[in-house]
Design an enzyme around this catalytic site. Structure first.
Site, PDB file in Angstrom:
ATOM      1  N   HIS A   1      95.594  70.707  75.470  1.00  0.00           N
ATOM      2  CA  HIS A   1      94.390  70.154  75.679  1.00  0.00           C
ATOM      3  C   HIS A   1      93.841  69.972  74.459  1.00  0.00           C
ATOM      4  O   HIS A   1      92.760  68.866  74.169  1.00  0.00           O
ATOM      5  CB  HIS A   1      93.616  71.198  76.225  1.00  0.00           C
ATOM      6  CG  HIS A   1      93.997  71.102  77.869  1.00  0.00           C
ATOM      7  ND1 HIS A   1      94.831  72.192  78.432  1.00  0.00           N
ATOM      8  CD2 HIS A   1      93.505  70.457  79.267  1.00  0.00           C
ATOM      9  CE1 HIS A   1      95.059  71.969  79.635  1.00  0.00           C
ATOM     10  NE2 HIS A   1      94.477  71.108  80.162  1.00  0.00           N
TER      11      HIS A   1
ATOM     12  N   ASP B   1     101.283  64.094  81.917  1.00  0.00           N
ATOM     13  CA  ASP B   1     100.164  65.235  82.018  1.00  0.00           C
ATOM     14  C   ASP B   1      98.995  64.346  81.752  1.00  0.00           C
ATOM     15  O   ASP B   1      98.913  62.985  81.481  1.00  0.00           O
ATOM     16  CB  ASP B   1     100.454  66.200  80.874  1.00  0.00           C
ATOM     17  CG  ASP B   1      99.530  67.533  81.212  1.00  0.00           C
ATOM     18  OD1 ASP B   1      98.825  67.265  82.269  1.00  0.00           O
ATOM     19  OD2 ASP B   1     100.050  68.467  80.721  1.00  0.00           O
TER      20      ASP B   1
END
Length: 595
Positions: A255, A328
């Site tokens: 992230h 993702d």
């Protein structure tokens, strides 16, 4: 003025000042909208087994509509009115742009996760499905069942608890239950199970999301979950493993940055890839890539998500996966730091990806792909290939015939007593005693013990169930609920209240979560725990969440791991401390103390 002067002015008006007319003309042209580039539609070459309905639908789509089918955008479980700007934006993207699907995320104001309400979610999805030209694929990261995102659903423990319990039948039943709850709420795509092998104690983002550090154990549970999910009736469900080619041996949260797998190819084959091979053998529907650099496969310093060598070479050709390859989340900094939404989308499709999950800007992603087709960088055939897969999946799920949720049936399908019992049993089987000096556990005299909960955030309810259950059994037990924003002097006062306790049971919540960067005790909790350890009373340290926390405190008298932070694990731990259930599970990860 003279007549000659007026004549000159008139002449200039008629013929124009040199260059003036051209400049005016140029400005006029610049204001006109550019004409859309016409792309001739090329014939579609369908695979032999493509359903007639899919062929018919695909032939009616424009190229731009096909590209939009590749994109999945996030929603947050709200059910806004038509007057709200939020609804209007969804209307535009779903009803006009024609994106291919939605994925449920949770809002996190001030760090507090706000889970969605099931009926609001189902109602919103029905509204979106009714107005969409094509049925939407709706997904969720249901790694621990729908409860990962939604209220009032079964509170299944984290995957690592299943690894500790090591009951494949329970994992298979969890897969079936997850599929049943998902379909009842309008979800057809489960982004689970996690096939990562977590053999790196410093991994800040996978951790308890993995079944463990043994690739064979992880593979067995991955396969069991897939088999269970595929047993679902009512048109089935799509199951997707992640994060290819393996996110377990990394120390970076994707992230916030691109992670790196430094292992050589031989190690990948005997460790990281084993669960993915098992998933493919179990006919998993999708494989999600990680934003991971893999130097042993791809020499360029780029994420696997945009690497043809990883997707087309390793996943497709070597491992033989023919299903849906999905990125993702593309707004994660492991990818978005390097590429814009449009460029990342083009590169992902060039690499062999089929589904673009959460691009940072859906419109920019679609435009980037369209521009790449115009320039010849991407071919229409490449787009056709992925769209046929997506539409075939929608057809296989029965969405061409019924895309709506039966709201009246939701209560009958979610959070059943059968599922709740299954979740609780697994949480209890997962309890592991790592150390028990002097046989301090189970508690001999709970009334003389103290229970201290170290919550992970001020807004959380973590530990409340545990305190409630402990006081039900021993009303005289002293309990404290502490949160990480407390000042050192406040924590010192709390430590002083434990003077008469023996032992002191410390239940520490350290969950893996995005953007944290590490998995250590937050705030001033480490200093608090060291103060408690400096006193004569023995300390029992219970790790709810990351079991690796136990490695940092070798001096405690007893250590217990639950491998999960759910309320089912809280209830299980209390039962274990009071001797009602054994705590003898074998940890699925190594917990050797840090020297």
């Amino acid at each position: 003025m003279s007549r000659q002067f007026f004549s000159l002015i008139l002449l200039l008006c008629l013929i124009g000042v040199p260059g003036l007319a051209q400049r005016r003309s140029a400005r006029a042209v610049s204001k006109k909208p550019s004409a859309p580039v016409t792309i001739p539609t090329l014939p579609i070459h369908f695979p032999r087994n493509t359903a007639p309905e899919v062929r018919a639908v695909m032939r009616k789509l424009t190229l731009r509509e096909m590209v939009a089918q590749l994109v999945i955008i996030p929603f947050y479980g709200d059910n806004p009115s038509r007057q709200r700007r939020e609804y209007q934006e969804f209307y535009r993207l779903v009803h006009q742009t024609g994106v291919g699907g939605l994925i449920l995320l949770n809002r996190t104001p001030s760090g507090q996760v706000l889970q969605a309400e099931p009926f609001a979610v189902a109602s919103f999805l029905n509204r979106m499905q009714k107005g969409s030209k094509l049925p939407l694929l709706v997904g969720g990261d249901f790694e621990r069942g729908a409860s990962m995102r939604l209220l009032h659903t079964t509170k299944f423990p984290h995957a690592m608890a299943y690894g500790a319990a090591n009951d494949l039948s329970a994992t298979r039943r969890a897969g079936a239950a997850t599929a049943r709850e998902a379909r009842a709420l309008g979800f057809q795509w489960v982004f689970a199970p996690d096939a990562d092998v977590n053999n790196n104690p410093d991994n800040p983002i996978i951790n308890t999301r993995s079944y463990g550090e043994d690739p064979q154990l992880v593979a067995a549970h991955v396969q069991a979950f897939i088999e269970g999910a595929h047993e679902a009736k009512e048109n089935g469900i799509l199951v997707t493993v992640k994060h290819f080619p393996g996110h377990g041996d990394t120390a970076t949260d994707t992230h916030v940055g691109m992670a790196r797998i430094s292992a050589d190819r031989e190690r990948l084959d005997r460790l990281e890839l084993i669960p993915f091979k098992a998933a493919i053998a179990a006919k998993v529907d999708g494989v999600m890539t990680g934003h991971l650099a893999v130097p042993s496969i791809e020499e360029q310093d780029i994420p696997a998500t945009v690497s043809a060598k990883v997707i087309q070479g390793l996943l497709r050709k070597e491992l033989g996966f023919e299903g849906l390859a999905v990125t993702d989340a593309m707004d994660m900094q492991g990818l978005s730091r390097q590429y814009s939404a449009g460029e990342a989308s083009v590169r992902a499709l060039e690499a062999g990806i089929d589904v673009l999950l959460i691009p940072s800007n859906a419109d920019a992603a679609i435009k980037g792909v369209m521009d790449a087709i115009v320039s010849g960088r991407l071919t229409q055939a490449r787009i056709h290939q992925s769209v046929v897969k997506i539409l075939s999946a929608k057809h296989r799920l029965g969405l061409f015939h019924n895309r709506l949720v039966n709201l009246e049936e939701i209560s009958e399908q979610i959070d059943s007593p059968e599922f709740a019992e299954l979740a609780q049993t697994v949480a209890e089987k997962a309890l592991a005693t790592i150390r028990n000096e002097g046989g301090i556990l189970p508690l001999r005299d709970p009334a003389k013990a103290c229970l201290v909960v170290l919550a992970e955030a001020k807004q959380t309810t973590s530990g409340r169930r545990m305190i409630e259950d402990a006081l039900t059994r021993s009303p005289q037990m002293k309990t404290l609920w502490l949160e990480p924003s407390m000042k050192p002097e406040e924590l010192a006062d709390s430590a002083a209240q434990l003077g008469d306790c023996s032992p002191v049971v410390v239940a520490a919540f350290v969950p893996a979560a995005s953007y944290k960067g590490d998995l250590i005790l937050p705030g001033n909790f480490t200093g608090f725990l060291e103060t408690v350890l400096s006193r004569p009373a023995p300390v029992v340290l219970c790790a709810l969440g990351s079991p690796y926390l136990l490695r940092r405190f070798p001096q405690v008298a007893a250590k217990v791991a639950t491998f999960s932070t759910t309320v089912t694990s809280e209830a299980a731990l209390v039962r274990g401390l009071f001797g009602e259930v054994p705590m003898n599970a074998k940890p699925p990860v190594t917990l050797t103390p840090i020297p």
